[in-house]
Design a protein around this motif. Sequence first.
Motif, mmCIF file in Angstrom:
data_model
loop_
_atom_site.group_PDB
_atom_site.id
_atom_site.type_symbol
_atom_site.label_atom_id
_atom_site.label_comp_id
_atom_site.label_asym_id
_atom_site.label_seq_id
_atom_site.Cartn_x
_atom_site.Cartn_y
_atom_site.Cartn_z
ATOM 1 N N ILE A 1 -1.543 -1.834 12.095
ATOM 2 C CA ILE A 1 -0.803 -4.246 12.381
ATOM 3 C C ILE A 1 -2.248 -4.574 12.853
ATOM 4 N N ARG A 2 -3.125 -3.405 13.481
ATOM 5 C CA ARG A 2 -4.567 -4.743 13.980
ATOM 6 C C ARG A 2 -5.339 -5.268 13.159
ATOM 7 N N SER A 3 -5.203 -4.087 12.068
ATOM 8 C CA SER A 3 -5.782 -4.645 10.662
ATOM 9 C C SER A 3 -5.797 -5.621 9.754
ATOM 10 N N ILE A 4 -3.772 -5.522 10.011
ATOM 11 C CA ILE A 4 -3.185 -7.363 9.320
ATOM 12 C C ILE A 4 -3.450 -8.420 10.211
ATOM 13 N N LYS A 5 -3.936 -8.620 11.348
ATOM 14 C CA LYS A 5 -4.466 -9.266 12.138
ATOM 15 C C LYS A 5 -5.334 -10.080 11.811
ATOM 16 N N THR A 6 -6.238 -9.634 12.059
ATOM 17 C CA THR A 6 -7.339 -9.576 11.803
ATOM 18 C C THR A 6 -8.549 -9.582 10.028
ATOM 19 N N ALA A 7 -7.260 -9.332 9.116
ATOM 20 C CA ALA A 7 -7.496 -9.549 7.821
ATOM 21 C C ALA A 7 -7.851 -10.797 7.221
ATOM 22 N N PRO A 8 -9.345 -10.879 6.364
ATOM 23 C CA PRO A 8 -9.880 -11.993 5.977
ATOM 24 C C PRO A 8 -9.193 -12.504 4.985
ATOM 25 N N LEU B 1 1.043 -10.728 11.037
ATOM 26 C CA LEU B 1 0.598 -11.613 10.303
ATOM 27 C C LEU B 1 -1.013 -11.944 10.452
ATOM 28 N N SER B 2 -2.026 -12.299 9.728
ATOM 29 C CA SER B 2 -3.451 -12.331 9.393
ATOM 30 C C SER B 2 -3.483 -13.914 10.395
ATOM 31 N N GLN B 3 -4.517 -13.851 10.841
ATOM 32 C CA GLN B 3 -5.504 -14.981 11.008
ATOM 33 C C GLN B 3 -5.543 -16.344 9.467
ATOM 34 N N PRO B 4 -5.803 -15.983 8.581
ATOM 35 C CA PRO B 4 -5.363 -17.250 6.905
ATOM 36 C C PRO B 4 -4.518 -16.860 6.534
ATOM 37 N N TRP B 5 -3.791 -15.965 7.263
ATOM 38 C CA TRP B 5 -1.434 -16.830 6.563
ATOM 39 C C TRP B 5 -1.325 -18.094 7.683
ATOM 40 N N PHE C 1 3.196 5.793 8.589
ATOM 41 C CA PHE C 1 1.774 5.641 8.978
ATOM 42 C C PHE C 1 1.124 7.128 9.541
ATOM 43 N N GLY C 2 2.002 8.514 10.006
ATOM 44 C CA GLY C 2 1.510 9.686 10.092
ATOM 45 C C GLY C 2 1.679 10.003 11.874
ATOM 46 N N ALA C 3 0.409 10.749 12.048
ATOM 47 C CA ALA C 3 0.427 10.996 13.596
ATOM 48 C C ALA C 3 -0.475 10.051 14.731
ATOM 49 N N ALA C 4 -0.625 10.450 15.834
ATOM 50 C CA ALA C 4 -1.710 8.954 16.628
ATOM 51 C C ALA C 4 -3.134 9.625 16.553
ATOM 52 N N SER C 5 -3.863 9.096 16.790
ATOM 53 C CA SER C 5 -5.457 9.426 17.172
ATOM 54 C C SER C 5 -5.894 8.804 17.965
ATOM 55 N N ALA C 6 -7.708 9.322 18.409
ATOM 56 C CA ALA C 6 -7.613 8.962 20.021
ATOM 57 C C ALA C 6 -7.714 7.725 20.408
ATOM 58 N N LYS C 7 -7.735 6.610 19.585
ATOM 59 C CA LYS C 7 -7.706 5.210 19.532
ATOM 60 C C LYS C 7 -6.198 4.757 19.234
ATOM 61 N N GLY C 8 -5.301 5.231 19.223
ATOM 62 C CA GLY C 8 -4.063 4.698 19.055
ATOM 63 C C GLY C 8 -3.540 5.583 17.958
ATOM 64 N N THR C 9 -2.106 5.117 17.315
ATOM 65 C CA THR C 9 -1.578 4.861 16.994
ATOM 66 C C THR C 9 -2.261 4.413 15.098
ATOM 67 N N PHE C 10 -2.479 5.409 14.073
ATOM 68 C CA PHE C 10 -2.519 4.691 12.808
ATOM 69 C C PHE C 10 -1.910 3.296 12.374
ATOM 70 N N GLU C 11 -0.490 3.513 12.551
ATOM 71 C CA GLU C 11 0.973 2.815 12.194
ATOM 72 C C GLU C 11 -0.145 1.156 13.476
ATOM 73 N N LEU D 1 2.753 -8.714 7.496
ATOM 74 C CA LEU D 1 3.954 -7.296 7.325
ATOM 75 C C LEU D 1 4.373 -7.678 7.725
ATOM 76 N N HIS D 2 5.935 -7.225 7.622
ATOM 77 C CA HIS D 2 7.213 -8.000 8.217
ATOM 78 C C HIS D 2 8.375 -7.215 7.636
ATOM 79 N N ILE D 3 9.263 -6.833 8.391
ATOM 80 C CA ILE D 3 10.215 -5.460 8.020
ATOM 81 C C ILE D 3 11.473 -5.953 7.330
ATOM 82 N N GLU D 4 12.603 -4.716 7.035
ATOM 83 C CA GLU D 4 14.082 -5.895 6.129
ATOM 84 C C GLU D 4 15.052 -6.604 7.028
ATOM 85 N N GLY D 5 15.714 -7.387 6.470
ATOM 86 C CA GLY D 5 15.802 -8.365 7.650
ATOM 87 C C GLY D 5 15.121 -10.105 7.538
#
Length: 131
Positions: free
Chosen positions: A19-26, A41-45, A5-15, A31-35
């Motif tokens: 993750i927030r964009s996953i939650k609000t995806a239409p 997860l998004s609201q439509p999920w 995800f790279g470096a941090a920005s003024a409004k939080g990290t890109f990461e 999004l999951h990790i190994e294991g």
Amino acid sequence: SNGVFGAASAKGTFEENFIRSIKTAPFPVLLHIEGGNIIELSQPWIEIAGVSKEEAPTISAWTKKVKGQRLRLKDSKLKESYKQRGVVCISIRTRMGDTRLLAFHSSYLGVDSKGRKLTITMAVDITNYPG
């Protein structure tokens, strides 16, 4: 290293923003990790099956909750197309008792800032697919 995800920005990290964009995806996104631990997860999920991250914190728990079963598609063109794209079709049972047919596609994203291997999965409801 900041991971995929790279470096941090003024409004939080890109990461964090990702993750927030996953939650609000239409559309249904997970999004999951190994294991299999679910990160977000998004609201439509949630709406497809009626199962939240709190009720099923892992892919295994979610699959059990929705009585997920991998399907053998009869339509050979659709089957071949999905196979080539790495799509898996699963029949699920919703909280309301309906059966839905979902096509899942997953992609490996890389390693996050905590060293976890991240994968994104998207789902398409193909229950009423005419083929």
